[in-house]
Design a protein around this motif. Structure first.
Motif, short mmCIF file in Angstrom:
data_model
loop_
_atom_site.label_atom_id
_atom_site.label_comp_id
_atom_site.label_asym_id
_atom_site.label_seq_id
_atom_site.Cartn_x
_atom_site.Cartn_y
_atom_site.Cartn_z
N LEU A 30 34.00 5.86 -13.51
CA LEU A 30 32.81 6.67 -13.33
C LEU A 30 32.69 7.67 -14.46
CD1 LEU A 30 33.11 8.06 -9.69
CD2 LEU A 30 32.10 5.95 -10.41
N LYS A 31 31.47 7.89 -14.93
CA LYS A 31 31.28 9.05 -15.80
C LYS A 31 29.81 9.45 -15.83
CE LYS A 31 30.96 7.41 -20.63
NZ LYS A 31 30.47 6.06 -20.57
N THR A 32 29.59 10.78 -15.97
CA THR A 32 28.23 11.26 -16.17
C THR A 32 28.06 11.42 -17.67
OG1 THR A 32 29.08 13.49 -15.77
CG2 THR A 32 27.94 12.44 -13.94
N ASP A 33 26.82 11.40 -18.17
CA ASP A 33 26.64 11.46 -19.63
C ASP A 33 27.08 12.81 -20.22
OD1 ASP A 33 24.41 12.19 -18.17
OD2 ASP A 33 22.97 11.04 -19.31
N TYR A 34 27.03 13.89 -19.42
CA TYR A 34 27.53 15.20 -19.86
C TYR A 34 28.36 15.82 -18.75
CZ TYR A 34 23.62 14.47 -23.04
OH TYR A 34 22.75 13.93 -23.94
N VAL A 43 20.39 13.77 -14.16
CA VAL A 43 21.84 13.55 -14.19
C VAL A 43 22.08 12.07 -13.98
CG1 VAL A 43 24.06 14.10 -13.09
CG2 VAL A 43 22.28 15.86 -13.25
N LYS A 44 22.62 11.40 -15.02
CA LYS A 44 22.81 9.95 -14.93
C LYS A 44 24.28 9.62 -14.76
CE LYS A 44 18.59 8.36 -17.00
NZ LYS A 44 17.97 8.56 -18.28
N GLN A 120 31.61 17.66 -6.98
CA GLN A 120 32.64 16.61 -7.03
C GLN A 120 31.97 15.33 -6.53
OE1 GLN A 120 35.76 18.07 -4.46
NE2 GLN A 120 36.69 19.25 -6.10
N LEU A 121 32.22 14.24 -7.25
CA LEU A 121 31.54 12.99 -6.90
C LEU A 121 32.55 11.85 -6.79
CD1 LEU A 121 28.29 11.63 -8.45
CD2 LEU A 121 30.31 10.19 -8.46
N ILE A 138 33.95 15.44 -11.79
CA ILE A 138 33.34 16.75 -11.55
C ILE A 138 32.25 16.98 -12.60
CG2 ILE A 138 33.79 19.26 -11.65
CD1 ILE A 138 36.58 18.65 -10.54
N PHE A 139 31.12 17.54 -12.18
CA PHE A 139 30.11 17.98 -13.16
C PHE A 139 29.46 19.26 -12.64
CE2 PHE A 139 27.80 15.17 -10.30
CZ PHE A 139 26.58 15.79 -10.11
#
Length: 271
Positions: A30-34, A43-44, A120-121, A138-139
């Motif tokens: 998993l990762k978010t772009d930022y 938020v992608k 937290q995702l 986490i983002f």
């Protein structure tokens, strides 16, 4: 006694190993772009799934697979689990044979109300009666640091007042300018990333004469480049119409008008 114990231990190990085998059959990345977003930005999430087991991983609307699904769990710092504002499944179609993988991109902003918070995702896959769980990422969603504001009505009946906020936030070692639009009533509209900003001269947001829903945003992009971005702000949201840049060292009409606007704004503030 002892034999019974041994049999029980062997049976327990067999159960444990079968669980371990199951647990190792799906791999998640998993990762978010930022790592942080200004509130209102999209938020992608990029989710990579690989089927390392023998049984196919299938999600679709056939009766036999109806309980197979991907669930995203987002928790804020107050331990509140976010409820999606849509009821349709996030992933409707997936078929992975052994050793097959797929990357799924999910725009979380289309599903969850992402206000200012630390999140937290985790992702769960329910498949063939089993549950698989990803690691946690986490983002942050932040308000950004405010530099200039302007308000106007996007609608008079019903009355909707929009506040445009020019904010900055640091990302990947760069200071970036964002335009945030907050509607009252109605909450968040959306946020645009405008690009680099150097905070030497005070930036400003100016109404454009004769164009009721248009604004100029003046900001310094580098030490010697100023930018004037024209945006429209109306019932459909906020959009960049035009972007002009000028080198500050060379005196040009564009730069003079830029400088005047920025200085006029700064002068007003001092009084």
């Amino acid at each position: 006694g002892e034999n019974e114990m041994r049999k029980f231990a062997i049976a327990s190990l067999a159960v444990l190993f079968s669980f371990l085998a199951i647990g190792q059959t799906v791999s998640f990345k998993l990762k978010t772009d930022y790592s942080s977003y200004v509130v209102g930005e999209e938020v992608k999430l990029s989710l990579r799934l690989v089927n390392m087991g023998i049984t196919p991983v299938i999600i679709n609307d056939y009766e036999v697979y109806k309980n197979n699904r991907i669930v995203i769990d987002i928790v804020n710092q107050d331990k509140v689990h976010l409820k999606p504002f849509r009821s349709d499944p996030i992933v409707t179609d997936l078929a992975l044979d052994k050793d097959e993988g797929e990357v799924i991109t999910i725009n979380l902003s289309n599903w969850y109300p992402l206000d200012v918070a630390r999140y937290q995702l985790r992702v769960f896959l329910f498949c063939n009666g089993l549950r698989y769980e990803s690691e946690m990422i986490i983002f942050d969603v932040v308000p950004g640091i405010e530099l200039a504001t302007a308000s106007h009505y996007t609608s008079l009946s019903p009355a909707v007042e929009r506040t445009l906020r020019l904010v900055y936030w640091s990302r990947d070692g760069k200071e970036l300018a964002f335009l945030r639009a907050d509607d009252r009533p109605g909450g968040m509209c959306r946020t645009l990333q405008l690009g680099n900003i150097v905070r030497v001269k005070k930036p400003s947001i100016e109404k454009i004469k004769g164009k009721p829903s248009s604004f100029y945003i003046y900001r310094q992009v580098t030490r010697d480049v100023l930018s004037r971005t024209e945006i429209t702000s109306d019932v459909n949201g906020i959009h960049v119409k035009d972007n002009k840049r000028a080198i500050e060292s060379a005196s040009s009409p564009m730069i003079d008008s830029l400088r005047e606007a920025v200085e006029k704004k700064a002068g007003k503030k001092k009084k």
